[in-house]
Motif scaffolding. Structure first.
Motif, mmCIF file in Angstrom:
data_model
loop_
_atom_site.group_PDB
_atom_site.id
_atom_site.type_symbol
_atom_site.label_atom_id
_atom_site.label_comp_id
_atom_site.label_asym_id
_atom_site.label_seq_id
_atom_site.Cartn_x
_atom_site.Cartn_y
_atom_site.Cartn_z
ATOM 1 N N GLU A 161 0.871 -1.191 0.000
ATOM 2 C CA GLU A 161 0.000 0.000 0.000
ATOM 3 C C GLU A 161 0.898 1.227 0.000
ATOM 4 N N TYR A 162 0.567 2.248 -0.787
ATOM 5 C CA TYR A 162 1.323 3.502 -0.679
ATOM 6 C C TYR A 162 0.508 4.713 -1.079
ATOM 7 N N ASP A 163 0.962 5.840 -0.542
ATOM 8 C CA ASP A 163 0.402 7.136 -0.909
ATOM 9 C C ASP A 163 1.292 7.686 -2.019
ATOM 10 N N ASN A 216 8.866 -2.805 6.588
ATOM 11 C CA ASN A 216 8.118 -1.644 7.098
ATOM 12 C C ASN A 216 8.972 -0.802 8.039
ATOM 13 N N ARG A 239 5.573 6.802 3.275
ATOM 14 C CA ARG A 239 4.204 6.295 3.331
ATOM 15 C C ARG A 239 4.014 5.118 2.375
ATOM 16 N N ILE A 240 4.757 4.043 2.674
ATOM 17 C CA ILE A 240 4.645 2.760 1.980
ATOM 18 C C ILE A 240 4.516 1.710 3.070
ATOM 19 N N THR A 241 3.607 0.793 2.889
ATOM 20 C CA THR A 241 3.460 -0.303 3.849
ATOM 21 C C THR A 241 3.388 -1.631 3.118
ATOM 22 N N ARG A 246 -6.123 12.784 -2.862
ATOM 23 C CA ARG A 246 -6.670 11.425 -2.774
ATOM 24 C C ARG A 246 -7.877 11.232 -3.691
ATOM 25 N N PRO A 292 1.560 -0.696 9.582
ATOM 26 C CA PRO A 292 1.299 0.739 9.692
ATOM 27 C C PRO A 292 0.442 1.257 8.526
ATOM 28 N N LEU A 293 -0.189 2.400 8.723
ATOM 29 C CA LEU A 293 -1.057 2.981 7.703
ATOM 30 C C LEU A 293 -0.248 3.846 6.748
ATOM 31 N N ALA A 294 -0.369 3.557 5.456
ATOM 32 C CA ALA A 294 0.299 4.415 4.474
ATOM 33 C C ALA A 294 -0.674 5.500 4.018
ATOM 34 N N LEU A 295 -1.846 5.086 3.545
ATOM 35 C CA LEU A 295 -2.809 6.067 3.022
ATOM 36 C C LEU A 295 -3.594 6.755 4.131
ATOM 37 N N ASP A 296 -3.886 6.052 5.208
ATOM 38 C CA ASP A 296 -4.712 6.624 6.279
ATOM 39 C C ASP A 296 -3.891 7.136 7.455
ATOM 40 N N ARG A 297 -2.591 7.341 7.235
ATOM 41 C CA ARG A 297 -1.776 7.849 8.345
ATOM 42 C C ARG A 297 -2.332 9.197 8.821
ATOM 43 N N ARG A 347 -5.201 9.673 9.829
ATOM 44 C CA ARG A 347 -6.648 9.699 9.555
ATOM 45 C C ARG A 347 -7.392 8.592 10.279
#
Lengths: 245, 245
Positions: free
Chosen positions: A9-11, A80, A87-89, A128, B121-126, B128
């Protein structure tokens, strides 16, 4: 040699995209550096899809090989740990056989595109989702989407720098659904052309705003000419959701 | 004099909270400065609820008075223009009578608290949502929530710096629902004590993890003693959703 499959998962806002580039941090580079710190080996991490800068992932899939023996938990938590605070998990790490290839073995890829259809800028969903102010008719967008489902030459929706051998792709799913002020486009196919979903989204928004008819979308597809397609939607709303193997 | 009611969305991560403070940017200050730039008048903006640093809003309500005559659209779009690039958006501006007071007139306030229950851990919802790794039983959390519904002395769930006159509040709604790996707590009341929802959430998570029984929550409530309550949940997962007048 141990092959690892990762679900990631990443932003995308923080990255130049999936692929390593000279002009900034990429998701691939972050993962490769984390593997190096974890295993002490220099590796190449292969992704199922090359997302562009600003495009997010809920379930990108990648693989790499290392000599070192590690548990699934050690790979997941170790990567991680070493990627913080990026912001990568890594959601999941699975030991797989050497037959598995994140890109080549993929049978289907899924994406969603989020549009927030309101007049005011996004505070919480900034980066987003794509905010568009004119009222969109999601039903007619969904009707236009139906024209694009199936096997077609998608040259009209293909970025000029696309490196695919052929512009012919089979779109298995393309739906447009509104929930409140959010419109969600779902797309599934074995593979996509560069910018294909963003170019389709930009075109469907033209339809939703009443500027284009469904018939014009059909004509645009048949023209096999990028200049006949709609504009490219911004990366912000695009999420790589999953890969089926 | 014209009184304006605003419905406001913001990302709390960037602010010291709703209220003006010396130690950083607040939502109230951002709005007051935007009104000054728009109308050329120095005003006080009153909010329906004082959210803490890191707490988000989907529908905070505020009001202010200005001499200048403006349209609803000019207030909404003008304030949004002047607040850029802060992650605050005025969703709606409505002309209201002098009887209306964002805080005093409020009959019910709504909040949600988002927990993402996963190991990674949260990547997109950090920022939030609150990520908690131990598996939570949302059904028993919902049962424990039932103990807290109604009119009670909530001293056990009240921050020591709470300025409310009385610790007695009536909680109209408190539900816990799981959807996939997300657990959502919904709380509604005329008003809340400082940290009340975060302290309740921290306690319900103890229940969900199997550390506390439902009966222990009842005993904690009846103890009227903050030291008998669970820990305070982080602000990240809390959203002020709406106000009913």
């Amino acid at each position: 040699m141990n092959r690892w499959k990762l679900t990631v998962e990443y932003d995308g806002s923080d990255f130049v995209g999936w692929q390593r580039q000279d002009n900034g941090p990429s998701v691939q580079q972050s993962l490769e550096e984390a593997v190096e710190r974890l295993a002490g080996e220099t590796v190449r991490v292969h992704g199922a899809g090359r997302t562009d800068a600003g495009v997010h992932a809920l379930g990108q899939v990648a693989h790499f090989d290392v000599e070192k023996d590690l548990s699934e938990r050690a790979v997941r938590d170790g990567l991680n740990h070493h990627m913080r605070p990026a912001r990568i998990t890594v959601l999941k790490a699975e030991a797989v056989s050497q037959d598995f290839h994140a890109r080549v073995s993929a049978r289907e890829r899924g994406y969603i595109y989020r549009i927030v259809n309101r007049r005011t800028p996004l505070a919480l969903d900034r980066g987003r989702a794509w905010q568009t102010g004119r009222l969109l008719d999601a039903e007619v967008m969904n009707e236009a989407a139906g024209v694009l489902i199936g096997r077609h030459d998608f040259t009209t929706f293909r970025a000029s720098m696309c490196q695919a051998n052929s512009p012919v792709k089979t779109l298995d799913v393309l739906t447009v659904v509104r929930t409140g002020d959010e419109i969600r486009i779902t797309a599934r196919a074995r593979s996509f052309l560069h910018h294909q979903i963003r170019n389709i989204t930009g075109t469907l928004v033209q339809v939703g705003e009443g500027r284009w008819s469904v018939e014009q979308v059909r004509q645009a597809l048949e023209a096999r000419d990028r200049s006949k397609g709609g504009p490219t939607a911004p990366p912000d709303g695009l999420y790589f959701t999953d890969v089926v193997y």
